[in-house]
Structures are given as structure tokens and as C-alpha cells.
Write an enzyme that holds these catalytic residues in place. Structure first.
Site, PDB file in Angstrom:
ATOM      1  N   MET A  12       0.863  -1.197   0.000  1.00 46.64           N
ATOM      2  CA  MET A  12       0.000   0.000   0.000  1.00 46.64           C
ATOM      3  C   MET A  12       0.888   1.232   0.000  1.00 46.64           C
ATOM      4  O   MET A  12       1.948   1.234   0.641  1.00 46.64           O
ATOM      5  CB  MET A  12      -0.841   0.100   1.293  1.00 46.64           C
ATOM      6  CG  MET A  12      -1.650  -1.115   1.651  1.00 46.64           C
ATOM      7  SD  MET A  12      -3.230  -1.154   0.822  1.00 46.64           S
ATOM      8  CE  MET A  12      -3.789  -2.787   1.348  1.00 46.64           C
ATOM      9  N   ASP A  14       1.163   4.579   1.688  1.00 45.67           N
ATOM     10  CA  ASP A  14       0.593   5.228   2.867  1.00 45.67           C
ATOM     11  C   ASP A  14       0.538   6.734   2.657  1.00 45.67           C
ATOM     12  O   ASP A  14       1.552   7.358   2.310  1.00 45.67           O
ATOM     13  CB  ASP A  14       1.438   4.913   4.116  1.00 45.67           C
ATOM     14  CG  ASP A  14       1.244   3.485   4.604  1.00 45.67           C
ATOM     15  OD1 ASP A  14       0.365   2.778   4.065  1.00 45.67           O
ATOM     16  OD2 ASP A  14       1.982   3.083   5.531  1.00 45.67           O
ATOM     17  N   LYS A  41       0.614  -4.166   5.154  1.00 51.97           N
ATOM     18  CA  LYS A  41       1.129  -5.059   6.198  1.00 51.97           C
ATOM     19  C   LYS A  41       2.106  -6.103   5.649  1.00 51.97           C
ATOM     20  O   LYS A  41       3.137  -6.382   6.256  1.00 51.97           O
ATOM     21  CB  LYS A  41      -0.028  -5.735   6.926  1.00 51.97           C
ATOM     22  CG  LYS A  41      -0.903  -4.711   7.658  1.00 51.97           C
ATOM     23  CD  LYS A  41      -2.059  -5.350   8.376  1.00 51.97           C
ATOM     24  CE  LYS A  41      -3.135  -4.313   8.707  1.00 51.97           C
ATOM     25  NZ  LYS A  41      -2.636  -3.184   9.518  1.00 51.97           N
ATOM     26  N   ALA A 225       2.553  -1.481  24.029  1.00 53.15           N
ATOM     27  CA  ALA A 225       3.562  -1.165  25.051  1.00 53.15           C
ATOM     28  C   ALA A 225       3.686  -2.261  26.103  1.00 53.15           C
ATOM     29  O   ALA A 225       4.715  -2.356  26.789  1.00 53.15           O
ATOM     30  CB  ALA A 225       3.220   0.164  25.710  1.00 53.15           C
ATOM     31  N   ASP A 256       3.692  -4.917  12.448  1.00 52.31           N
ATOM     32  CA  ASP A 256       4.373  -5.507  11.280  1.00 52.31           C
ATOM     33  C   ASP A 256       5.869  -5.627  11.529  1.00 52.31           C
ATOM     34  O   ASP A 256       6.505  -6.592  11.096  1.00 52.31           O
ATOM     35  CB  ASP A 256       4.125  -4.652  10.024  1.00 52.31           C
ATOM     36  CG  ASP A 256       2.645  -4.551   9.696  1.00 52.31           C
ATOM     37  OD1 ASP A 256       1.896  -5.495  10.011  1.00 52.31           O
ATOM     38  OD2 ASP A 256       2.242  -3.516   9.133  1.00 52.31           O
TER      39      ASP A 256
HETATM   40  O1  RIB Z   1      -0.021  -2.159   9.676  1.00 47.58           O
HETATM   41  C1  RIB Z   1       0.230  -0.882   9.189  1.00 47.58           C
HETATM   42  C2  RIB Z   1      -0.158  -0.789   7.760  1.00 47.58           C
HETATM   43  O2  RIB Z   1      -1.552  -0.973   7.679  1.00 47.58           O
HETATM   44  C3  RIB Z   1       0.088   0.546   7.091  1.00 47.58           C
HETATM   45  O3  RIB Z   1       1.364   0.643   6.515  1.00 47.58           O
HETATM   46  C4  RIB Z   1      -1.040   0.646   6.089  1.00 47.58           C
HETATM   47  O4  RIB Z   1      -0.604   0.545   4.770  1.00 47.58           O
HETATM   48  C5  RIB Z   1      -2.015  -0.473   6.461  1.00 47.58           C
HETATM   49  O5  RIB Z   1      -1.964  -1.508   5.570  1.00 47.58           O
END
Ligand code: RIB
Ligand code: NA
Length: 309
Positions: A12, A14, A41, A225, A256
Site C-alpha cells: 500500500m 501510505d 502489512k 507497550a 508488522d
Molecule cells: O499495519 C500498518 C499498515 O496498515 C500501514 O502501513 C497501512 O498501509 C495499512 O496496511
């Protein structure tokens, strides 16, 4: 010869706005900063594993557009094998609209676009890579059928699987559990999947027991956290792995970072106890929350203490 980590998953672009708080429905507020970054992700997890030194391959679909071209370049810049990153001419590269508040929390809308066109034909091309990988990583930002098929292929070829049910859906196909060697989710995903709230570490224990009953080899429930809990089907008791205390600037993609790091350890240090892998992955993710963006904030091997390797 083969790969340490192969990801069958999403890419994706962002589009990130930093604002004092998340807007309410119908409301307009001023933000203080806008930036774009590489996200999704699947790709995030792949890039974190690569940055730690894993030999990685990505199986994904982007658009035949500017964002898709730059995304493929981004993989190359990070040493990720891109032969199985396909470009669709009939759909745009996936995009994520992200708002980050001053507490480092976020709200995200994804439009998966080309990601949804990854399917059987592409997996067939990817099979030679997939079968000679140590660990396969999957999430839920591509079609669930494609994800299931990838997990089945991995199982058939004795490849270890890590499945991250994100973003979560309440009625997950039961095969996802049985095909997961490691099932890794966060509190809100666990809530959706089990139907019970996960507010405390005790809740997380209960929730992971329920998820384990559904047939996965191990459950790791991440709690920001507060670190994570690890529950293995074979033997060991439930264990809570604390995370280092840090000041969060942007938690986007921290989960991630954790999963990408976990995959790196499973491939490179398979003899380590899983709790120790989780402890080290917590450390990696804690570094990522201290800088803005997802991949842009992920540490490389040289940014981290030697004791993590
Ligand atoms: O987990 C974070 C990600 O979730 C972001 O980078 C965004 O692209 C969404 O997929
Ligand atoms: Na970050």
C-alpha cells in the site's frame, strides 16, 4: 540457495496526516504534517525481515502506475526478491489513508486495489520460491482465498507459517487456524475473533487459549507497550513477554515490525526459544514506534545492539 522469509501479501502507498487528534464523523480539523510512505502489512513485514538480514521474497500485486513502479524500486533498494511482484493493468496500487494523533495512535482506511487481484495464477509462478523458503508470512489485506491457498502450499511443502489475521474479520475460515504454525494478532483482532474483550494481560491469556483451541501451533497476542503473550500447543506454560518502555511517536506498522522480526528469528535462529524470539522482536518494534512512518521507521541490523543477533 532458497529464501529465509517469503511474504504473500499486500503493498500500500501510505498517505499520512499527523494531527492533534483523530477527527469525529463530519468534522474537519487542521493537521500539522503530511507525508507519503511505503506501507501495507505484507510489505512492511517483508521489509523489516530484510532489514534485519533475512533473504526475502515478496509475492504481491501492485498497479501499473507510478506508485506501483516506485514500490518495486523500494523492494529492490531493500534487497527483496521481486520476481513475484506483479503489476495489474486494470487496478491501482493499494492505498492507505492514515491519520496519526499526538499520542502516536492511528486510524487507517485501506483501499486494496491491485492487491485483491493476486490469485491462483500468481501463486503458481511463485511456487518455486515458496517451496524453498524457511518461513511463509501471510496477512488479510489480499483476498482470503489467495492467503489460504498460499498457506496450504506452504504446509504441503513443510514450510513454517506465520499468519497475521489483520485486518481482522469476525467470521474467519477455520482453516486459517489449522494452517498457522504461529498465529499472531493484536488485542483488537483477538477481540473480533473471539468475541470477548482483551483489556488486561489475563484477558490476553484467556483469549490466546481460545485461539489455540481452534488449531494453531502457537498463539502470540501482541499488546503494544505491554509486550505480548506467547502460548504454545506443545508443552510450555503461558508466558508474558514485556516490551521495553519507550515514548511512542507513531505506532503505525509496529505490529508488522514485530512480525517481520519474528520471521527473521524463526528463519535465522530456529533454535531460540519462541519467548526469546518474541522478546527480541519486541525490542525491534519498540525502536520502530520512536520514529514516524511504517517502513521508514524500521531499524536495520546496524541500528540495533549486537545481543539481538
Ligand atoms: O499495519 C500498518 C499498515 O496498515 C500501514 O502501513 C497501512 O498501509 C495499512 O496496511
Ligand atoms: Na513508526
Amino acid at each position: 540457495e532458497g529464501f529465509d522469509v517469503t511474504v504473500v501479501g499486500s503493498c500500500m502507498t501510505d498517505l499520512v496526516s499527523q494531527a492533534p487528534r483523530l477527527p469525529k464523523a463530519g468534522e474537519t480539523i487542521h493537521g500539522h504534517k503530511f507525508f507519503t510512505g511505503f506501507g501495507g502489512k505484507g510489505a512492511n513485514q517483508c521489509i523489516q525481515a530484510a532489514k534485519l538480514g533475512a533473504k526475502t521474497a515478496m509475492v504481491a500485486k501492485v498497479g501499473k502506475d507510478f506508485f506501483g513502479d516506485s514500490y518495486i524500486q523500494n523492494f529492490k533498494d531493500n534487497g527483496v526478491h521481486t520476481e513475484c511482484v506483479f503489476q495489474a493493468s486494470d487496478a491501482a496500487t493499494g492505498a492507505a489513508s492514515i491519520i496519526v494523533n499526538d499520542a502516536g495512535e492511528n486510524a487507517i482506511v485501506i483501499v486494496a486495489g491491485a492487491n485483491m487481484l493476486l490469485g491462483t495464477a500468481e501463486l503458481k509462478v511463485a511456487l518455486p520460491a515458496l517451496r524453498r523458503t524457511e518461513v511463509l508470512l501471510c496477512q488479510l489485506e489480499i483476498s482470503p482465498e489467495c492467503t489460504l491457498q498460499a498457506l496450504r502450499m506452504a504446509r504441503q511443502h513443510h514450510v513454517k507459517t506465520i499468519f497475521n489475521p489483520a485486518p481482522a474479520v469476525p467470521d474467519l475460515d477455520p482453516d486459517f487456524y489449522t494452517l498457522s504454525d504461529v498465529f499472531c494478532c493484536n488485542e483488537s483482532e483477538a477481540e473480533l475473533l473471539t468475541g470477548s474483550p482483551v483489556a488486561t494481560v489475563e484477558d490476553a491469556h484467556r483469549s490466546s487459549q481460545e485461539l489455540l483451541r481452534r488449531g494453531c501451533g502457537t498463539v502470540i497476542l501482541t499488546m503494544g507497550a505491554r509486550g505480548c503473550v506467547v502460548l504454545q500447543a506443545q508443552g510450555a506454560a503461558l508466558c508474558h513477554v514485556q516490551a521495553p518502555a519507550v515514548k511512542a511517536v507513531d505506532t503505525t506498522g509496529a505490529g508488522d515490525s514485530f512480525i517481520g522480526a519474528l520471521a527473521f528469528y524463526m528463519a535465522h535462529h530456529p533454535a531460540l526459544p519462541l519467548e526469546e524470539m518474541a522478546r527480541r522482536a519486541n525490542h525491534v518494534a519498540a525502536v520502530s514506534v520512536q520514529a514516524v512512518g511504517a517502513q521508514a521507521s524500521y531499524p536495520s541490523r546496524t541500528d540495533l545492539p549486537a545481543e539481538l543477533f
